[in-house]
Structure formats: C-alpha cells, structure tokens
Design a protein around this motif. Structure first.
Motif, mmCIF file in Angstrom:
data_model
loop_
_atom_site.group_PDB
_atom_site.id
_atom_site.type_symbol
_atom_site.label_atom_id
_atom_site.label_comp_id
_atom_site.label_asym_id
_atom_site.label_seq_id
_atom_site.Cartn_x
_atom_site.Cartn_y
_atom_site.Cartn_z
ATOM 1 N N PHE A 126 0.843 -1.195 0.000
ATOM 2 C CA PHE A 126 0.000 0.000 0.000
ATOM 3 C C PHE A 126 0.878 1.244 0.000
ATOM 4 C CE2 PHE A 126 -2.916 -3.140 1.794
ATOM 5 C CZ PHE A 126 -4.115 -2.815 1.174
ATOM 6 N N TYR A 143 -12.195 10.798 -5.813
ATOM 7 C CA TYR A 143 -11.277 9.668 -5.662
ATOM 8 C C TYR A 143 -11.973 8.311 -5.614
ATOM 9 C CZ TYR A 143 -8.135 13.487 -4.454
ATOM 10 O OH TYR A 143 -7.415 14.648 -4.472
ATOM 11 N N ASP A 145 -13.409 4.948 -4.610
ATOM 12 C CA ASP A 145 -13.331 4.069 -3.443
ATOM 13 C C ASP A 145 -12.004 4.155 -2.696
ATOM 14 O OD1 ASP A 145 -15.882 3.144 -3.873
ATOM 15 O OD2 ASP A 145 -15.228 1.449 -5.115
ATOM 16 N N LEU A 146 -11.107 5.027 -3.120
ATOM 17 C CA LEU A 146 -9.861 5.195 -2.370
ATOM 18 C C LEU A 146 -10.174 5.648 -0.947
ATOM 19 C CD1 LEU A 146 -7.421 6.921 -4.888
ATOM 20 C CD2 LEU A 146 -7.439 4.536 -4.164
ATOM 21 N N GLY A 183 -3.978 3.455 -0.905
ATOM 22 C CA GLY A 183 -4.343 2.437 -1.879
ATOM 23 C C GLY A 183 -3.083 1.839 -2.471
ATOM 24 N N THR A 184 -3.255 0.949 -3.416
ATOM 25 C CA THR A 184 -2.095 0.424 -4.136
ATOM 26 C C THR A 184 -1.663 1.453 -5.181
ATOM 27 O OG1 THR A 184 -3.443 -0.672 -5.826
ATOM 28 C CG2 THR A 184 -2.961 -1.919 -3.816
ATOM 29 N N GLN A 187 -4.177 1.597 -7.965
ATOM 30 C CA GLN A 187 -5.424 2.249 -7.573
ATOM 31 C C GLN A 187 -5.256 3.771 -7.531
ATOM 32 O OE1 GLN A 187 -6.159 0.300 -3.837
ATOM 33 N NE2 GLN A 187 -7.422 -1.326 -4.745
ATOM 34 N N LEU A 188 -4.135 4.212 -7.003
ATOM 35 C CA LEU A 188 -3.885 5.656 -6.942
ATOM 36 C C LEU A 188 -3.717 6.230 -8.342
ATOM 37 C CD1 LEU A 188 -1.386 5.733 -3.938
ATOM 38 C CD2 LEU A 188 -3.720 6.579 -3.920
ATOM 39 N N ARG A 191 -6.818 7.031 -10.258
ATOM 40 C CA ARG A 191 -7.517 8.244 -9.865
ATOM 41 C C ARG A 191 -6.665 9.495 -10.054
ATOM 42 N NH1 ARG A 191 -12.959 8.302 -9.744
ATOM 43 N NH2 ARG A 191 -13.671 6.204 -9.222
ATOM 44 N N ILE A 514 -8.414 -0.801 6.087
ATOM 45 C CA ILE A 514 -7.982 -0.924 4.689
ATOM 46 C C ILE A 514 -8.042 -2.353 4.182
ATOM 47 C CG2 ILE A 514 -6.538 1.122 4.753
ATOM 48 C CD1 ILE A 514 -4.141 -0.680 5.205
ATOM 49 N N LEU A 525 -10.356 -5.969 0.563
ATOM 50 C CA LEU A 525 -9.791 -4.624 0.546
ATOM 51 C C LEU A 525 -10.889 -3.570 0.668
ATOM 52 C CD1 LEU A 525 -7.116 -4.899 -2.294
ATOM 53 C CD2 LEU A 525 -6.744 -4.940 0.167
ATOM 54 N N HIS A 526 -10.591 -2.517 1.406
ATOM 55 C CA HIS A 526 -11.498 -1.377 1.559
ATOM 56 C C HIS A 526 -12.940 -1.845 1.807
ATOM 57 C CE1 HIS A 526 -8.120 0.956 0.258
ATOM 58 N NE2 HIS A 526 -8.142 0.475 -0.969
#
Length: 574
Positions: A126, A143, A145-146, A183-184, A187-188, A191, A514, A525-526
């Motif tokens: 992460f 963003y 689901d971050l 996030g990973t 994922q970042l 966004r 997280i 996750l999340h």
C-alpha cells in the motif's frame, strides 16, 4: 488483580506511554527499579515496557521480567545496536525497539519533502500519497473508493492548515485543500494520483567550476604574508641573476648561467661547477649575503607552505572544505544517536549530507567517516557555522541535537537566514526545516508559535510502537500528515470481544480499515460500511494512534481476572 501493563522509566517517553495507556483504560503499574518487579505484580502482568533512557537498566529489567514470567510481553528500549540485536533474537512475546530507528524515517521524509508513505499489509503493498484537490466536490466524487487518510484545509478556508483525520468519503473538499489517500500504486494511478519515485541527487560540478572553486579555496587558505615572501624570494633571485650576469668574470656568464648559479647559491646546494673564489672581494661578500638571505627566504617559504598544507588538512578533517562544494544537500545538525541514524539513512539512499556537530569527541564521528560525510565542528546557533555548511545551497536542514532549546534557537536563526529580508537572492520558501523537539507538547507549541511546518517529536513518533507492542498490536509503520501522527497496524479480533460481530460503521470515525483477512478467505480490501467483523479476522487499520489503540482494546478478549476479583456485570451475565 486484573492483568495489567508495567512501565519503567521516568523520562518523557515513559510518561507518555503511561498517560496513553491510562487514557485507553488499561491498568498500569509503575516500576522504579529492577528490585521492585515482584511488588508490581510481574507474575500477573500482560506486558512490561522498559522505556527509560538507560540501556543497562532496561536490559536488566527485561531479562529479570522474562525469567520471572516467560509469557509476559517484554517491550524494551535499547539504543545499543549490539544489545538490541542480541535481545531481539528469540526474545519471545514483545519487541526490542530503538527510538532513533523508529523516528528517523519521519525526519528523512520531511527533509526530502516526501508525501508518500509505503507499507505492506496483508501481503499487499500500500501507499499513502498526498495530492492537491483539483476541484470542489466530495472525496467520493474525486477519488472513488480510495480510502482518505487525512485532509488539510487550504489557505482560503475558514480553518487553514487544520488536519481532518480519516474523513468520510462524503466530505466536501475545495480546490486548494490537500488530501492523503491510501491504496495500491495502481489504484492511486487510476484516480490521477502519481506516486513519485525517490531520486537521489548527488551533485557533480562541471570541471571548469571545480577548477575555479579549487583556486578560490587555495587563495582563501594561503597566509596573507605568503605572497610577500614569495615576491621577496623572486626579487632576490632576479637581483642576483642581474649582478652575476654583468659582474662575474673569468669566464663571463650568460643569463641562463647567472640564473642557474644564483639558484644554487640561494638554495646553498653548490654543485662545484661555479665558484666565487677567483672573483673580486665585493662579489664574494655579496655571495655571503646572498647565501644568508637565501637560507632565510627558503625557510620562510617552507614554513608558509607547511602552514598551508596543515591548514588544508585540518580544514578537510573538519569538513568545511568538502561542505563548501556541496549543492542540493541535506544539513543535519547534531550527531547523536538520532542524528547519526538520519545521516545514515540519507547517505545510503544516495543523498549528499553535511553534519554540524559541537563536540569534537562525539562517539558517532566514526559513522560519518564511514559514510564519507563531512562534519563541521561549531555552534549551530551561529550564522557563520551554518554558512560554512552551505546552508544557501541546501535542499533541507534537520536540527536534531539532544537539547530542545538549542534546536528551537537554531531553527529561528535558520528561518531568519533563509528569509527574503536577509538573503533575498537565495530565498527559497520550499526548503524544509525540520526540528526535533523531544517533548510532544513543547513541539506542538513551538510549531504553532513560530510557524514551523516540520516539528517532529521523537516521543510522539516512538510511543505508538511501544504501546502497540505492549497491547499486542502488530505495528506496521508510522507517518506524519501536517503535524498529526498516524499509525498503521494489524490486530486480531478475539472471540467474545467488543469487535466480534461489529459492523464497520460502528467503529471509530477517525480510523480507517484498509483490509480484512481470514485463514479461509481471500483478502477483503477497503470493506464497505455494512461489512461485519468476526472472531478470527485480522483487521488492518490506519489512523491517529490514540484512536487505533482504543479500537485495539475492543478487539482483545475479555479481561482474565485473578482469583478473588469480582466479575464485572457483563461477565456475570454471560
């Protein structure tokens, strides 16, 4: 007696640990000396925290506690690397920790202006990464689901600089606010948040610049009388050459012969190929004067050259010469256990570092020498000392001495030096200035009163690790957002605990889950707000450490009570 946690030590770290454990509702026993272990109930303790600043005392208490109760969690503070590694090997429940090692990463990140904090949880990499809010909207709209870790209000808001920890995704933010999302990397990136890669910046000057700097440096080191002595020697040699050219007889001399004979006479070497024996009396008397003058001139020149070589050697040893040529480097003030750890982390990551240290007998000088880091000896509260370390060309300054007042004074001097009124030609507001203030309350007050953006309290950074280890939390990392400290950890949900069967939205609003793992299920996750925790889950959470400790306590099994204790109503009902 209820199972409790024992804490030893009388400094700010031990006091903070006791306060935080009390605030979390934990029963705490205070230990004053190793002889009092039995009196504070080591047989019934769930953990013992050796948090004093004396390694010898901490080591003795840890060993005696382990022998008295093999099941107790032993959390010991040891600064000595050899002792810490030896104790950590087969230590059993607990942890062996070093305050400098725990706090150094936060200082390094502040020096390098990093806004990313990588860590691993549930086997997944992460990243906590910061970004400016692009437009007015909710966090969910921008963003998705971050998971938001923090929001710092912008300067155009009603409360500029305020930190909102772990806000909900429906929080409305404005352009100019700053957010930290988790996030990973993928994922970042999805966004629009790019995770920068650390890039070492060792400065390599072009050779013409190095040649000019060398000439200037040589000029600065030369004794002011040396050019005069050199001129006197040249005049003596020229005068002797002229006299011999026109006055030496049988045979006469050419210019090159006159220069050669003058040189060997002044140097008093005499090879026998020329002599004053057959010359007029006045010329022989002139030769006597020439030899005495030559000896004196040569001695003076040798003395000045020796002085130059020695001064250059001393200057090199002190580090001033090497620091003069550094550009885009990090200056570390104070070479204690904490400062040496920061220096090592920066140097091994490929960044140029210069150190300012007052004590010429500092025991950590060998660390700087091994890393080839220049050390400037002097008082860091003086402008001349800071200038000799190249503060005008530094990318960051970290003030990390063991004296809080010295750190604050040095910080104020640096702020003035880097300000536009004093050095308008080098004013760079983006130069991070990191101050180490041991006490967290004083650190917060200093940051607010003097406007320092990067005040780091070693107590604030290290205490969560000690408390978490004592309470059974798997601490994965700590980091800072603004002036708030956050912690990442994993905890086990015990059967019958307060978390067993709890839904996500019932957790503290200032913590962020997280990931959730189980032995027989894939990583979740999340998780959503309606997700329910179950006994056997391992929950990975991030947030301010006080809130995490409160959540951790809810995940522990019901208190085991000693014989004779009255059961609480909830236990009686069950």
């Amino acid at each position: 007696m209820r199972r409790h946690i024992i804490v030893s030590g009388d400094d700010a770290l031990a006091t903070t640990i006791i306060e935080e454990l009390n605030n979390a509702g934990v029963s705490v026993g205070k230990l004053d000396s190793p002889a009092g272990l039995a009196a504070v109930g080591i047989d019934h303790a769930v953990a013992i925290v050796c948090a004093g600043d004396d390694d010898a005392v901490n080591l003795e208490i840890a060993l005696l506690a382990r022998r008295a109760n093999p099941r107790v969690r032993v959390v010991a503070r040891l600064a000595n690397d050899v002792l810490r590694e030896a104790m950590a090997d087969d230590n059993g429940p607990g942890a062996i920790l070093d305050v400098a090692e725990l706090a150094a990463p936060s200082v390094v990140e502040a020096c390098l202006a990093y806004t990313t904090h990588p860590f691993e949880a549930a086997g997944i990499e992460f990243v906590v990464s910061g970004a400016d809010v692009p437009y007015d909207a909710t966090l969910r709209e921008i963003y998705g689901d971050l998971a938001p870790v923090a929001v710092i209000h912008g300067k155009d808001t009603a409360d500029p600089g305020a930190v909102v920890p772990c806000p909900g995704r429906d929080l409305r933010v404005s352009a100019g606010d700053w957010t930290a999302m988790i996030g990973t990397v993928d994922q970042l990136a999805g966004r629009g948040i790019k995770v920068p890669r650390p890039a070492p910046t060792r400065y390599r000057r072009p050779w013409p610049r190095r040649l000019i700097d060398a000439a200037r440096s040589l000029r600065n080191d030369v004794n002011p009388m040396f050019p005069r002595a050199l001129l006197a020697a040249a005049c003596l040699l020229a005068g002797s050459t002229i006299v011999l050219r026109f006055s030496y007889q049988r045979p006469g001399m050419q210019w090159i012969d006159a220069l050669y004979f003058s040189t060997e006479t002044i140097a008093t070497v005499g090879y026998g190929d020329f002599s004053f024996v057959q010359q007029p009396t006045w010329l022989r008397l002139f030769s006597v004067m020439l030899m005495f003058a030559g000896v004196m001139t040569t001695a003076i020149l040798v003395a000045f050259i020796a002085d130059l070589l020695l001064s250059r050697r001393f200057a090199y040893s002190a580090g001033r010469r090497r620091a003069q040529h550094l550009r885009n480097h990090v200056i570390v003030v104070g070479l204690g256990s904490f400062g040496s750890r920061v220096v090592a982390d920066l140097a091994r990551a490929g960044y140029d570092v210069a150190v300012i240290e007052l004590d010429e007998n500092n025991r950590f000088l060998s660390v700087a020498a091994e890393l080839h880091v220049p050390v400037i000896f002097g008082d860091a509260t003086l402008r001349q000392t800071l200038e000799s370390a190249g503060v005008k060309h530094a990318r960051a300054v970290a003030v990390l001495t063991q004296d809080d007042m010295v750190n604050i004074e040095t910080g104020i001097v640096l702020r003035e030096m880097l300000g536009p009124r004093v050095m308008p030609e080098v004013h760079r507001p983006d130069v991070p200035l990191v101050l180490r203030v041991y006490d967290r309350s004083l650190g917060a007050a200093v940051a607010q009163r003097f406007g320092f953006d990067n005040v780091r309290s070693t107590v604030e950074l290290a205490a969560p690790w000690f408390i978490g280890a004592a309470m059974g939390l798997q601490v994965l990392g700590t980091f800072s957002v603004g002036q708030r400290s956050f912690m990442v950890g994993g905890m086990h949900v015990a059967a019958g605990s307060e978390l067993d069967g709890l839904q996500m939205f019932e957790l503290s609003t200032q913590t962020r889950v997280i990931a959730i793992t189980r032995d027989d299920a894939p990583v979740k996750l999340h998780p959503r707000r309606d997700a329910r925790l179950c006994a056997g889950d391992t929950v990975y959470v991030v947030g301010p450490y006080r809130e995490l400790l409160a959540t951790l306590r809810k995940g522990q099994p019901p208190q085991q009570l000693a014989v004779g204790d009255k059961l609480p109503p909830k236990a009686e009902a069950s």
